[in-house]
Design an enzyme around this catalytic site. Structure first.
Site, mmCIF file in Angstrom:
data_model
loop_
_atom_site.group_PDB
_atom_site.id
_atom_site.type_symbol
_atom_site.label_atom_id
_atom_site.label_comp_id
_atom_site.label_asym_id
_atom_site.label_seq_id
_atom_site.Cartn_x
_atom_site.Cartn_y
_atom_site.Cartn_z
ATOM 1 N N MET A 1 -68.234 -11.033 51.998
ATOM 2 C CA MET A 1 -67.672 -11.263 50.398
ATOM 3 C C MET A 1 -66.519 -12.047 50.594
ATOM 4 O O MET A 1 -65.989 -12.694 49.642
ATOM 5 C CB MET A 1 -67.501 -9.726 49.895
ATOM 6 C CG MET A 1 -68.814 -9.386 49.229
ATOM 7 S SD MET A 1 -68.583 -7.668 48.739
ATOM 8 C CE MET A 1 -68.203 -8.068 47.094
ATOM 9 N N LYS B 1 -77.950 -10.161 44.368
ATOM 10 C CA LYS B 1 -77.950 -11.616 43.859
ATOM 11 C C LYS B 1 -77.123 -12.128 45.045
ATOM 12 O O LYS B 1 -76.052 -11.597 45.449
ATOM 13 C CB LYS B 1 -77.041 -11.345 42.817
ATOM 14 C CG LYS B 1 -76.463 -12.541 42.190
ATOM 15 C CD LYS B 1 -75.591 -12.474 40.837
ATOM 16 C CE LYS B 1 -74.730 -13.587 40.597
ATOM 17 N NZ LYS B 1 -74.036 -13.267 39.339
ATOM 18 N N ASP C 1 -69.955 -19.399 42.247
ATOM 19 C CA ASP C 1 -70.447 -19.441 41.055
ATOM 20 C C ASP C 1 -68.996 -20.098 40.144
ATOM 21 O O ASP C 1 -68.336 -19.459 39.738
ATOM 22 C CB ASP C 1 -70.606 -17.875 40.139
ATOM 23 C CG ASP C 1 -70.938 -18.048 39.007
ATOM 24 O OD1 ASP C 1 -71.459 -18.968 38.349
ATOM 25 O OD2 ASP C 1 -71.278 -16.918 38.099
ATOM 26 N N SER D 1 -71.771 -24.795 31.984
ATOM 27 C CA SER D 1 -70.677 -23.859 31.390
ATOM 28 C C SER D 1 -69.646 -23.443 32.061
ATOM 29 O O SER D 1 -69.660 -22.260 32.492
ATOM 30 C CB SER D 1 -71.515 -22.645 30.826
ATOM 31 O OG SER D 1 -72.873 -23.136 30.296
ATOM 32 N N LYS E 1 -66.710 -22.328 34.285
ATOM 33 C CA LYS E 1 -65.772 -21.163 34.212
ATOM 34 C C LYS E 1 -64.211 -21.793 34.273
ATOM 35 O O LYS E 1 -64.047 -22.702 34.773
ATOM 36 C CB LYS E 1 -65.972 -20.053 35.402
ATOM 37 C CG LYS E 1 -66.862 -19.308 35.458
ATOM 38 C CD LYS E 1 -66.602 -18.449 36.803
ATOM 39 C CE LYS E 1 -68.102 -17.481 36.891
ATOM 40 N NZ LYS E 1 -68.205 -16.542 35.747
ATOM 41 N N ARG F 1 -66.263 -16.512 45.223
ATOM 42 C CA ARG F 1 -66.990 -16.518 46.400
ATOM 43 C C ARG F 1 -67.663 -15.082 46.704
ATOM 44 O O ARG F 1 -68.518 -15.167 47.676
ATOM 45 C CB ARG F 1 -65.925 -16.709 47.497
ATOM 46 C CG ARG F 1 -64.895 -15.425 47.868
ATOM 47 C CD ARG F 1 -63.930 -15.841 48.955
ATOM 48 N NE ARG F 1 -63.076 -14.873 48.979
ATOM 49 C CZ ARG F 1 -62.127 -14.284 48.428
ATOM 50 N NH1 ARG F 1 -61.677 -15.013 47.105
ATOM 51 N NH2 ARG F 1 -61.172 -13.530 48.656
ATOM 52 N N ASP G 1 -69.648 -13.641 44.412
ATOM 53 C CA ASP G 1 -70.767 -13.465 43.826
ATOM 54 C C ASP G 1 -72.109 -13.213 44.556
ATOM 55 O O ASP G 1 -72.970 -13.265 43.786
ATOM 56 C CB ASP G 1 -70.969 -14.702 42.664
ATOM 57 C CG ASP G 1 -71.348 -14.385 41.317
ATOM 58 O OD1 ASP G 1 -71.294 -13.302 41.271
ATOM 59 O OD2 ASP G 1 -71.787 -15.302 40.613
ATOM 60 N N ASP H 1 -73.787 -20.161 32.995
ATOM 61 C CA ASP H 1 -72.799 -19.115 33.926
ATOM 62 C C ASP H 1 -73.629 -17.862 34.024
ATOM 63 O O ASP H 1 -73.193 -16.889 34.652
ATOM 64 C CB ASP H 1 -71.613 -19.032 32.843
ATOM 65 C CG ASP H 1 -70.608 -18.445 34.195
ATOM 66 O OD1 ASP H 1 -70.904 -18.364 35.098
ATOM 67 O OD2 ASP H 1 -69.526 -17.972 33.590
ATOM 68 N N GLU I 1 -76.151 -17.035 35.210
ATOM 69 C CA GLU I 1 -77.274 -17.477 36.267
ATOM 70 C C GLU I 1 -77.724 -16.252 37.060
ATOM 71 O O GLU I 1 -78.836 -16.415 37.730
ATOM 72 C CB GLU I 1 -76.479 -18.643 37.155
ATOM 73 C CG GLU I 1 -75.662 -18.098 38.335
ATOM 74 C CD GLU I 1 -74.504 -17.009 38.145
ATOM 75 O OE1 GLU I 1 -74.028 -17.242 36.877
ATOM 76 O OE2 GLU I 1 -74.108 -16.409 38.892
ATOM 77 N N ARG J 1 -79.085 -13.508 36.358
ATOM 78 C CA ARG J 1 -80.347 -12.808 35.825
ATOM 79 C C ARG J 1 -81.517 -14.029 36.059
ATOM 80 O O ARG J 1 -82.407 -13.433 36.268
ATOM 81 C CB ARG J 1 -80.164 -12.750 34.275
ATOM 82 C CG ARG J 1 -79.598 -13.837 33.458
ATOM 83 C CD ARG J 1 -79.219 -13.279 32.023
ATOM 84 N NE ARG J 1 -77.686 -12.999 32.276
ATOM 85 C CZ ARG J 1 -76.813 -12.510 31.365
ATOM 86 N NH1 ARG J 1 -77.524 -12.366 30.124
ATOM 87 N NH2 ARG J 1 -75.832 -12.035 31.451
HETATM 88 N N1 BES Z 1 -70.758 -13.880 38.558
HETATM 89 C C1 BES Z 1 -70.525 -13.754 36.842
HETATM 90 C C2 BES Z 1 -70.103 -12.035 36.650
HETATM 91 C C3 BES Z 1 -68.673 -11.913 37.246
HETATM 92 C C4 BES Z 1 -67.622 -11.849 36.465
HETATM 93 C C5 BES Z 1 -68.735 -11.029 38.402
HETATM 94 C C6 BES Z 1 -66.467 -11.389 37.072
HETATM 95 C C7 BES Z 1 -67.343 -10.375 38.805
HETATM 96 C C8 BES Z 1 -66.381 -10.865 38.321
HETATM 97 C C9 BES Z 1 -71.795 -13.917 36.255
HETATM 98 O O1 BES Z 1 -72.605 -14.972 36.776
HETATM 99 C C10 BES Z 1 -71.270 -14.413 34.811
HETATM 100 O O2 BES Z 1 -70.649 -15.435 34.799
HETATM 101 N N2 BES Z 1 -71.579 -13.698 33.701
HETATM 102 C C11 BES Z 1 -71.053 -13.973 32.404
HETATM 103 C C12 BES Z 1 -72.325 -13.885 31.663
HETATM 104 C C13 BES Z 1 -72.129 -14.401 30.176
HETATM 105 C C14 BES Z 1 -72.090 -15.944 30.037
HETATM 106 C C15 BES Z 1 -73.143 -14.041 29.404
HETATM 107 C C16 BES Z 1 -69.701 -13.429 31.950
HETATM 108 O O3 BES Z 1 -69.780 -12.204 32.533
HETATM 109 O O4 BES Z 1 -68.977 -13.811 31.444
HETATM 110 ZN ZN ZN Z 2 -72.516 -15.010 38.978
HETATM 111 ZN ZN ZN Z 3 -71.896 -16.711 36.124
#
Ligand code: BES
Ligand code: ZN
Ligand code: ZN
Length: 471
Positions: A154, A231, A236, A241, A243, A252, A254, A313, A315, A317
């Site tokens: 990780m 996963k 990510d 979309s 971040k 890193r 993720d 984002d 992704e 799922r």
């Molecule tokens: N990898 C992220 C979730 C995440 C956020 C993990 C912070 C660890 C720390 C995931 O892919 C993501 O971006 N999820 C979005 C979903 C939303 C767009 C419905 C999120 O949590 O904002």
């Molecule tokens: Zn993610």
């Molecule tokens: Zn994401």
């Protein structure tokens, strides 16, 4: 008692004690998890770290839902290790404190440092147990090693740990233990119509890899496997979309679910557990390249369900949809998936516990028990039709990757989405986003990526292998 030998001093030592122990010249009783270094106590061990264990027999706290005695040993031994950390010791001997397993976990988890990229590496002391051949100590060392494998993976920067390099790391960690590691290509995934998985990797120049792992317990030819799915988004960005930039480097990690999958299979194989395990790890980057998936795009996953992607984002799922369908096709006895899936999980539980969603009371009970033993706990979240209808009730496609009212209960909507791709009676989704990183919450883990809940999943594997769960 924890003892250190062979340091810069002629002789050195460390010790743990119960609540009312007053070390020589101390300023009062030693608090649980606190440590004091004493010099010149014995000839053999001139340096001794004394650490407080707190009250004895505190195992059965129904509110804390974990074995508090084990946790006290982990915390105390880790504190002892740390207080000796600066002394430049060559070896440390540890008192098993009547629980060699927890003592070994505390020492080896506290000792973890990610320094692969430092040209000058700090030497770590060799850690051994006072009691020779303590079986608990050997097990605890393996459990901690598995979690440390996950922590290291990780931490590795994403330019180094690409999907391809992750697969190589898996080979390095597991092949010596007899685990088969089978990296599958883009063409392999395409031939299986894993379009949800491949839609995520489109924006990146790094090729995706679908990693399959197989561990067979000795002599268990026909036994159904346990499937572990992780996963593996090696970075990510959010894709189109995108971040916001603050803390984006954390993404890193993720691939934390993938890392914990490797860590738990390592433990099962190293302990030679009598069980068959199959691992499924979709690996890719989520980048906003010129042919990246766009909000509003629709893809058809390998189980034939169409998915409207309104936020690239969300992704995790998508890649898990195809991985869970593929895992289900192997007719496993149970499926456990781990994923850093939603920021909302951190809002719900912080780093207190992994939020888990399951269609099986049997699997839930087994995982809950595993968490009480490992100290790395799980908390049950709802997997209700209430949420399923919010991800399926759309005009354009069968499933929607955000869901209605998606600002609320984001973790529950993500879990409901995954459910649409599972056909196994015993399935659990573990959302590990909240436990991905440790600041200072778990005293025996240093600051950094946590490798949680590797030891809990490994403990579940052990409970299943021992025939105690009904799975
Ligand atoms: N990898 C992220 C979730 C995440 C956020 C993990 C912070 C660890 C720390 C995931 O892919 C993501 O971006 N999820 C979005 C979903 C939303 C767009 C419905 C999120 O949590 O904002
Ligand atoms: Zn993610
Ligand atoms: Zn994401």
């Amino acid at each position: 008692m924890m003892t250190s030998k062979g340091c810069n001093f002629e002789l050195a030592s460390i010790a743990t004690c119960n609540h009312d122990f007053f070390p020589l010249h101390s300023g009062g009783p030693l608090k649980p998890g606190k440590s004091r270094v004493l010099y010149g106590v014995t000839e053999e061990f001139p340096v001794v770290a004394v650490v407080g264990l707190g009250e004895q027999n505190q195992s059965s706290d129904p509110i804390e839902e974990r074995d508090e005695t084990k946790e006290a040993v982990r915390t105390a031994v880790a504190a002892g290790y740390r207080s000796l950390g600066e002394l430049g010791l060559r070896s440390i001997q540890v008192d098993p404190c009547e629980d060699g397993e927890a003592a070994a976990e505390g020492a080896h988890l506290a000792a973890f440092k990610y320094q692969d990229l430092k040209s000058k590496k700090k030497e770590s002391p060799v850690i051994t147990c006072f009691k020779k051949d303590d079986q608990g100590w050997i097990r605890g060392t393996t459990l901690a090693e598995g979690q440390n494998i996950a922590r290291r993976l990780m931490e590795i920067p994403a330019n180094i740990l690409t999907p391809t390099n992750f697969a190589q790391e898996a080979v390095n960690c597991l092949e010596g233990l007899g685990v088969e590691v089978m990296p599958r290509t883009y063409e392999w995934a395409k031939a299986r119509s894993m379009n949800a998985f491949l839609s995520v990797s489109r924006g990146s120049g790094e090729p995706p890899v679908f990693l399959e792992l197989m561990y067979r317990g000795k002599g268990l030819v026909d036994e159904k496997p346990l499937a572990i799915v992780g996963k593996g988004v090696t970075f990510d960005t959010g894709g189109i979309s995108l971040k916001p930039p603050g803390n984006m480097d954390k993404m890193r990690a993720d691939m934390g679910g993938a890392a914990c999958t490797i860590g738990s299979i390592f433990i099962a194989a190293a302990l030679r557990l009598p069980i068959n395990i199959r691992g499924f790890i979709p690996l890719c980057e989520n980048m906003p390249g010129s042919i990246a998936t766009k909000p509003g795009d629709v893809v058809v996953a390998s189980n034939g369900k169409s998915i409207q992607i309104d936020n690239t984002d969300a992704e995790g799922r998508l890649i898990l949809a195809d991985a869970l369908h593929y895992a289900s096709q192997h007719k496993p006895r149970a499926i456990v998936n781990m994923a850093t899936l939603t920021g909302a999980m951190a809002v719900s539980l912080g780093s207190g516990a992994t939020g888990v969603f399951s269609n099986s009371e049997t699997l839930w009970k087994a995982m809950h028990k595993a968490g009480t033993i490992s100290g790395d706990r799980v908390w049950k979240m709802p997997l209700w039709k209430h949420y399923s209808s919010q991800v399926t009730d759309f005009g354009l496609a069968d499933v929607h990757n955000l869901g209605k009212h998606s600002k609320d209960a984001g973790s529950c909507l993500a879990a409901a989405f995954l459910k649409e791709f599972v056909t196994c009676d015993h399935w659990m989704h573990m959302d590990i986003a909240g436990v991905m990183e440790n600041k200072d919450e778990v005293a025996y883990l240093g600051k950094g990526m946590s490798g949680r809940p590797t030891r809990t999943v490994a403990t579940l594997v052990e409970l299943i292998a021992s025939g105690q769960t009904g799975l």
